[in-house]
Design an enzyme around this catalytic site. Structure first.
Site, PDB file in Angstrom:
ATOM      1  N   TYR A 479      15.435  61.357  -5.523  1.00 15.02           N
ATOM      2  CA  TYR A 479      14.930  62.722  -5.528  1.00 15.02           C
ATOM      3  C   TYR A 479      13.683  62.842  -4.656  1.00 15.02           C
ATOM      4  CZ  TYR A 479      17.845  65.109  -8.999  1.00 15.02           C
ATOM      5  OH  TYR A 479      18.877  65.730  -9.642  1.00 15.02           O
ATOM      6  N   TYR A 483      11.137  63.587   0.303  1.00 15.40           N
ATOM      7  CA  TYR A 483       9.816  64.176   0.514  1.00 15.40           C
ATOM      8  C   TYR A 483       8.821  63.137   1.042  1.00 15.40           C
ATOM      9  CZ  TYR A 483      11.861  67.959  -2.152  1.00 15.40           C
ATOM     10  OH  TYR A 483      12.691  68.973  -2.573  1.00 15.40           O
TER      11      TYR A 483
END
Length: 828
Positions: A479, A483
């Protein structure tokens, strides 16, 4: 000149008398008009609009000059002219255009208000250096005056600090440990301690380099803030960072690379030498190593969380609407101005998010709820920061953590989310198990409670979004991996447009550097500083030989698998943690450091510092070793210094600081950039030539003659963006017809802008030299309709443009001169 302008001039003169010698804050307004030449041509055909434009232009120029650097102000002025003409032609009123400009100026005025000097004076590096010198001198003058009045150092510091407050600069508090002397009473010790600590703080204010660093950062952030306010940073323009900001970031990065390439790391005790650039590449300053370490730590958290039965949650935390300058359009193409925007900078927004997080974490601590994980800070398309966080926690704490974070991160301007405080109070009672609100055996009420939470969560998702990690869909590390990569180097990640994210990663890094915002932060767990120091320690002889053998054979080293219990029974705490760090096993390192939720005071291994003096003579801590209560292992040897490559070993001072070594560079950073750009273009540039180019001059590279034409190849620095960091070398070729004679101002015999005098007498001399074979280039620019010339008897007469050209033609016919009409230039 308005009363506000007069007041500002008086204020500036009162604050800074030296600045008047450098330049006036506001020159005569007519002199400023020359930079604002855009005109609403169609609207000015109307006489009434013409008069209104004169008034509005004067007001607009005054506002822009006071709040923005010239290049940015002229760009905004052009936008204003277009809007002014649009609204005047549409409804005969410029009110909407004036409101638009006023709002832009008001937001920019907030940013510029932090500077006690006119902003134009900070645009160039030389101006910032001059201001650093001026304000440093002010501090020295105050110290001198206070010393003459026999004031204490602590009292003097209070006066000097007021100078820094005019810029909004804060002075770092001294951490010096003052020891009490045996003969001192309590009052005497406190007075001496206050004076000594004040002295260390005051030394920074007496350092010109300290002022220059502060002013450079403040101006860089101000300029980027202006770019955001004026629509240069958003989807459809330049995401995350303006073109100017990206150019400045690249220039600083290039300057750093040049400086590193010219330096060596030398050990005066062992004689070892290493390239400074190689040392940097082997550290976490290397984007690849930084990304790998973050991913390893994140995976280690996930592994140990799974072993302990924890679950993971992914959170997205965003600031209220008033912090966002632009909103993205629903179709994803372009953006529009956010009417709620109050002029906050990304740095201000980050401070707000950190403040809210501190309150939320304190609340969780009061509830005795533990979390571990990471948070990533990245920019929205308009540069506004927002957070992504991945936390691991006990399953029973999931709903409490979700509520606490949702409550705190939506408290400000909650009404814009269409959610009331009463709904949050009810949500809190539901997850708190208040039986008066929810009967655990009443299925209908349970469903109502679930629907309430779901409904509120849907309405607040613009500011707070929670996703529970589903192991069937992917790991928790997966997840956050996207980023991490897109904010470092874009490794194997696509951006929002489906393109490789290396360009957007560069923008994100430039954004972080410009606004000095920390991108990644570990929440909970043992410190990474101990981990890094442990990895610096020497390996076991057996392990080192096995690694060397695997490397020689070209195979991957496979460490011997041993249980943590066995290792703990054989080794001390430092060695246990070192083995975990050497294996790159973060979860094992957590266990070696006391477990998942071990407090800082309970860590068995910590870093050991030694006291050294900094540039201000202050004792500061420097990493030296790692150790536990009964053993210490040295991780950093002494004797290392940074020197220039061509520095001789004679007279070398091993105690010289890195900053002192960098200070001996003979070329400025700008000159080094020019030399490097020249090398890329295949042109060798030395120091003196770089200084000429840096000053705005041009140089001739080569001259050749081709078929009656002289071709001159030249090079100069050309401004590509809005700041000096955007200057680039440009090479071009000029062609001159050797058989042509270009003569300016031929009629009136006046010198042109370059000081050349071309009168009729010289024309006749040139004609005789060419033997009647001559051609003259001419052009009527239309700037002047008449010209004063002297006739044969010396009397002045006035010729119109047509008469002037007729006279030239008559003279040319008489002397058999061919006239050639030019496409650009002056009257020849």
């Amino acid at each position: 000149m308005t009363m506000q302008m007069e007041h500002e001039i008086k204020r500036t003169q009162a604050v800074d008398s030296k600045y008047r010698e450098q330049r006036d804050y506001l020159n005569d307004l007519n002199d400023k008009f020359k930079y604002y030449r855009a005109e609403p041509q169609k609207a000015l055909l109307n006489e009434q609009a013409n008069q209104q434009w004169f008034i509005d232009k004067k007001w607009a120029v005054t506002e822009l000059v006071e709040t923005m650097p010239r290049e940015l102000a002229t760009s905004v002025f052009k936008q204003y002219v277009k809007k002014w003409e649009k609204y005047v032609l549409a409804n005969g009123s410029a009110r909407s255009a004036n409101i638009w400009l006023r709002k832009r100026v008001e937001k920019t005025r907030v940013a510029v208000s932090r500077f006690p000097v006119p902003i134009d004076n900070l645009y160039f590096e030389s101006g910032r250096k001059a201001q650093a010198n001026i304000w440093c001198d002010k501090c020295v003058q105050i110290v001198t005056e206070c010393a003459e009045k026999s004031m204490s150092i602590a009292e003097t510091k209070e006066f000097v600090v007021e100078i820094a407050k005019q810029w909004g600069f804060a002075v770092k508090k001294s951490t010096e440990q003052i020891e009490r002397q045996s003969h001192e009473c309590d009052d005497e010790f406190e007075l001496r301690k206050a004076d000594e600590l004040a002295w260390f703080e005051m030394l920074r204010l007496l350092d010109e380099q300290w002022w220059l660093r502060k002013i450079d950062v403040a101006f860089r952030q101000y300029y980027e803030h202006c770019q955001i306010i004026n629509g240069r940073v958003h989807q459809g323009s330049s995401r995350y960072l303006s073109c100017h900001g990206l150019t400045d970031f690249r220039a600083r990065k290039t300057a750093c690379e040049i400086a590193l390439s010219q330096m060596l790391v030398v050990n005066s005790e062992t004689g070892e030498e290493m390239e400074m650039s190689d040392v940097v590449k082997a550290s976490i300053a290397n984007p690849e190593l930084r990304r790998n370490e973050l991913m390893l730590r994140l995976r280690g958290f996930e592994n140990i969380a799974d072993e302990n039965g924890l679950i993971a949650g992914f959170y997205t935390l965003t600031a209220p609407s008033k912090f966002h300058a632009y909103n993205k359009r629903k179709n994803g193409k372009g953006a529009y101005l956010n009417k709620n925007y109050k002029g906050a900078s990304p740095r201000t927004t980050q401070t707000y998010l950190c403040g809210v997080w501190a309150k939320a974490r304190a609340k969780l601590k009061r509830l005795d709820i533990e979390i571990i994980g990471f948070r990533v800070c990245e920019p929205h398309h308009d540069g506004t920061p927002h957070w992504h966080a991945l936390f691991f926690f006990h399953p029973e704490d999931e709903q409490i953590i979700r509520f606490v974070l949702a409550d705190y991160f939506t408290q400000e301007d909650r009404s814009e989310l269409n959610v009331s405080d009463d709904e949050f109070q009810l949500w809190g009672k539901i997850i708190g198990g208040d039986d008066s609100q929810v009967d655990l055996f009443d299925i209908e009420k349970i469903r109502e409670s679930e629907n309430l939470i779901k409904n509120v969560a849907e309405r607040i998702k613009a500011r707070f979004l929670y996703e529970k990690i589903d192991k069937d869909k992917g790991s928790a590390t997966g997840y956050l991996a996207k980023y991490i990569a897109k904010n470092i180097d874009g490794f194997k990640v696509d951006d929002e447009e489906g393109k490789p994210a290396n360009k957007s990663a560069e923008l994100a890094c430039g954004w972080s550097s410009t606004w000095r915002i920390r991108q990644f932060q570990q929440i909970g767990g043992p410190p990474v500083s101990v981990w890094r120091e442990l990895r610096r320690l020497e390996q076991d002889k057996e392990v080192a030989e096995a690694k060397a053998k695997a490397k020689k054979e070209g195979v991957k080293y496979e460490p011997k698998i041993r249980s943590l219990i066995d290792i703990q029974s054989e080794h001390d705490p430092v060695e246990i943690a070192r083995i975990a760090a050497d294996l790159g096993n973060w979860s094992m390192y957590i266990e070696a450091m006391g477990g998942l939720f071990c407090k800082r005071a309970g860590f068995p291994v910590g870093v050991v510092y030694k006291q050294v003096e900094n540039a201000y003579g202050e004792s500061v801590k420097k990493l030296k070793a790692v150790g536990c209560s009964f053993i210490t292992m040295i991780s950093r040897s002494d004797g290392w210094s940074i020197v220039k490559k061509n520095a001789t070993k004679e007279g070398f001072d091993p105690k010289a600081s890195a900053s002192a070594a960098l200070g001996v560079l003979s070329l400025t950073v700008r000159e080094q950039q020019i030399i490097k750009q020249g090398r890329q273009l295949g042109v060798s540039i030395d120091g003196p030539t770089a200084r000429i180019l840096d000053a705005g001059g041009s140089i001739t590279l080569k001259t050749r003659v081709v078929k009656g034409e002289k071709r001159v190849e030249k090079m100069k620095m050309v401004k590509t963006y809005l700041d000096v960091g955007g200057d680039q070398l440009q090479i071009w070729e000029e062609s001159v017809d050797i058989d042509s004679l270009h003569l300016e101002y031929m009629i009136n015999g006046q010198p042109d802008k370059k000081g050349r005098v071309n009168d009729l007498q010289k024309l006749r001399e040139a004609l005789r030299e060419r033997k009647g074979n001559m051609q003259i280039l001419y052009l009527d620019t239309g700037w002047r309709t008449t010209v004063m010339v002297k006739n044969s008897v010396g009397a002045e007469s006035e010729l119109t443009t047509v008469q002037r050209l007729e006279a030239v033609q008559a003279w040319a016919d008489e002397n058999k001169v061919r006239l050639i009409k030019a496409k650009q230039g002056g009257v020849f």
